[in-house]
Motif scaffolding. Structure first.
Motif, short mmCIF file in Angstrom:
data_model
loop_
_atom_site.label_atom_id
_atom_site.label_comp_id
_atom_site.label_asym_id
_atom_site.label_seq_id
_atom_site.Cartn_x
_atom_site.Cartn_y
_atom_site.Cartn_z
N GLU A 146 0.82 -1.21 0.00
CA GLU A 146 0.00 0.00 0.00
C GLU A 146 0.86 1.26 0.00
O GLU A 146 0.50 2.27 -0.61
CB GLU A 146 -0.94 -0.01 1.21
N ARG A 149 1.99 1.71 -3.55
CA ARG A 149 0.90 2.28 -4.35
C ARG A 149 0.74 3.78 -4.07
O ARG A 149 0.64 4.60 -4.99
CB ARG A 149 -0.41 1.56 -4.05
N SER A 152 3.45 5.89 -5.61
CA SER A 152 3.57 5.81 -7.07
C SER A 152 2.52 6.69 -7.73
O SER A 152 1.74 7.39 -7.07
CB SER A 152 3.38 4.36 -7.52
N TRP A 154 0.09 5.39 -9.38
CA TRP A 154 -0.96 4.42 -9.69
C TRP A 154 -2.35 5.06 -9.74
O TRP A 154 -3.10 4.87 -10.71
CB TRP A 154 -0.96 3.28 -8.67
N ASP A 155 -2.71 5.79 -8.70
CA ASP A 155 -4.05 6.37 -8.65
C ASP A 155 -4.27 7.35 -9.80
O ASP A 155 -5.33 7.34 -10.44
CB ASP A 155 -4.27 7.08 -7.31
N GLN A 158 -4.69 5.41 -13.04
CA GLN A 158 -6.00 4.76 -13.18
C GLN A 158 -7.08 5.79 -13.53
O GLN A 158 -8.00 5.50 -14.29
CB GLN A 158 -6.37 4.02 -11.89
N ARG A 176 -8.52 -2.72 -17.57
CA ARG A 176 -7.23 -2.18 -17.21
C ARG A 176 -6.37 -2.02 -18.46
O ARG A 176 -6.36 -2.87 -19.33
CB ARG A 176 -6.52 -3.10 -16.22
N LEU A 187 6.35 1.27 -8.79
CA LEU A 187 5.66 0.08 -9.29
C LEU A 187 6.64 -0.94 -9.84
O LEU A 187 6.33 -2.14 -9.90
CB LEU A 187 4.64 0.47 -10.36
N LYS A 209 -2.69 -8.71 -4.04
CA LYS A 209 -2.35 -7.29 -3.96
C LYS A 209 -1.11 -6.99 -4.81
O LYS A 209 -1.03 -5.93 -5.44
CB LYS A 209 -2.10 -6.88 -2.51
N LYS A 212 -2.38 -6.90 -8.27
CA LYS A 212 -3.32 -5.81 -8.54
C LYS A 212 -2.61 -4.56 -9.04
O LYS A 212 -3.08 -3.89 -9.97
CB LYS A 212 -4.11 -5.48 -7.27
N TYR A 213 -1.48 -4.25 -8.44
CA TYR A 213 -0.76 -3.02 -8.79
C TYR A 213 0.43 -3.29 -9.71
O TYR A 213 1.22 -2.39 -9.97
CB TYR A 213 -0.26 -2.32 -7.53
N ASN A 214 0.55 -4.52 -10.22
CA ASN A 214 1.74 -4.90 -10.98
C ASN A 214 1.68 -4.34 -12.40
O ASN A 214 0.81 -4.70 -13.17
CB ASN A 214 1.87 -6.42 -11.02
#
Length: 233
Positions: A146, A149, A152, A154-155, A158, A176, A187, A209, A212-214
Motif C-alpha cells: 500500500e 501504491r 507511485s 498508480w491512482d 487509473q 485495465r 511500481l 495485492k 493488482k498493482y503490478n
C-alpha cells in the motif's frame, strides 16, 4: 552504570565479539538508550559503527520496538538509514526481514525515512517488500504494498485511463490498460521475482495485492486467471 565502570577500568568499547557485534550493537539491540548514548559518544566511534547499531536495533534478537534508540542514533548521532557496507541493507529492509511491523510503520510515517527507501535494493536485489514477501511476513508486506501504491502514480494513472475503452467493448465496460512507458519506479518494485516469490510460497493473502498493482501484468485477469477471449496469455 556497569558499562561506564568497565570502560573506565580499561575495557575496549569498540571490541567486537565472534559475530562482529560491538557493545554499541548489543546495547541498541537490547533497547538500552542510556548505554547507547554513552557508547555512541565515546572517542573512536565510527560512522560505520553508528550505522550498524541502527540495524542492530531492528535485527535478529532485538526488542520488538526500539524506536527510541533508532531515533536517537539517526537524529542526534547522524547515523544513516542505509548500510554502506556488507549487504547494503537499509532500515526498512531489516525491519521487514525480522517482522518489525510497528517499527516499519513508525519509520515510514516519519521524516527519518523518505519513501524513496522503498526503492532501495540490497546486494541480493531485494527491497523491503521482497524481504517481507519472501519470509511470509504478511502484515509488513501488505503495508508496504500500500505504501508503494501511495508513493507511485498508480491512482493518477487509473484516473487517466478510466474512460478508455478497448475496441469492441461496451462503453460502460471497465478494462485495465497497460501503463505507458516509463513505468513508475515504485511500481517497478513489484517485479516478476516478487510475483514468483509470493506464488511459489502459495501466499494467497499477499499475491492478489502484488498482482493488482503490478505494471508488468496490467492486462492479465486476476488473480492468475485465464486470458480474456482473443487476448494472448
Amino acid at each position: 552504570g556497569l558499562v561506564r565502570r568497565l570502560v573506565e577500568m580499561g575495557a575496549d568499547a569498540s571490541e567486537r565479539d565472534g559475530m562482529g557485534r560491538s557493545a554499541l550493537d548489543h546495547a541498541a539491540s537490547a533497547g538500552c538508550l542510556p548505554h547507547v548514548i554513552y557508547l555512541s559518544t565515546r572517542p573512536g566511534v565510527t560512522q560505520e559503527g553508528l550505522d550498524r547499531a541502527v540495524l542492530s536495533a531492528l535485527g535478529d534478537g532485538a526488542r520488538s520496538d526500539n524506536m527510541d534508540v533508532i531515533r536517537y542514533l539517526l537524529q542526534e548521532r547522524g547515523a544513516s538509514v542505509v548500510q554502506t557496507d556488507g549487504d547494503r541493507d537499509n532500515v526498512l529492509t531489516v525491519a521487514s526481514r525480522h517482522n518489525r511491523f510497528a517499527s516499519l510503520q513508525t519509520l515510514l510515517s516519519s521524516p527519518l525515512c523518505p519513501p524513496t527507501l522503498l526503492l532501495d535494493r540490497n546486494d541480493f536485489g531485494h527491497t523491503a517488500l521482497h524481504e517481507a514477501v519472501l519470509r511470509g511476513h504478511n502484515d509488513c508486506a501488505e503495508y508496504l504494498v500500500e505504501m508503494v501504491r501511495a508513493s507511485s502514480n498508480w491512482d493518477e494513472m487509473q484516473r487517466s485511463i478510466s474512460k478508455k475503452v478497448a475496441p469492441g467493448l461496451d462503453g460502460t465496460a471497465k478494462r485495465r490498460v497497460s501503463p505507458v512507458s516509463p513505468i513508475d519506479p515504485f511500481l517497478q518494485t513489484l517485479d516478476p521475482f516478487l510475483v514468483a516469490a509470493a506464488a511459489s510460497s502459495n501466499n494467497t493473502d499477499i499475491l492478489p495485492k502484488v498482482l493488482k498493482y503490478n505494471p508488468f501484468l496490467a492486462n492479465c485477469v486476476f488473480p492468475l486467471g485465464r486470458p480474456r477471449r482473443g487476448q494472448r496469455g
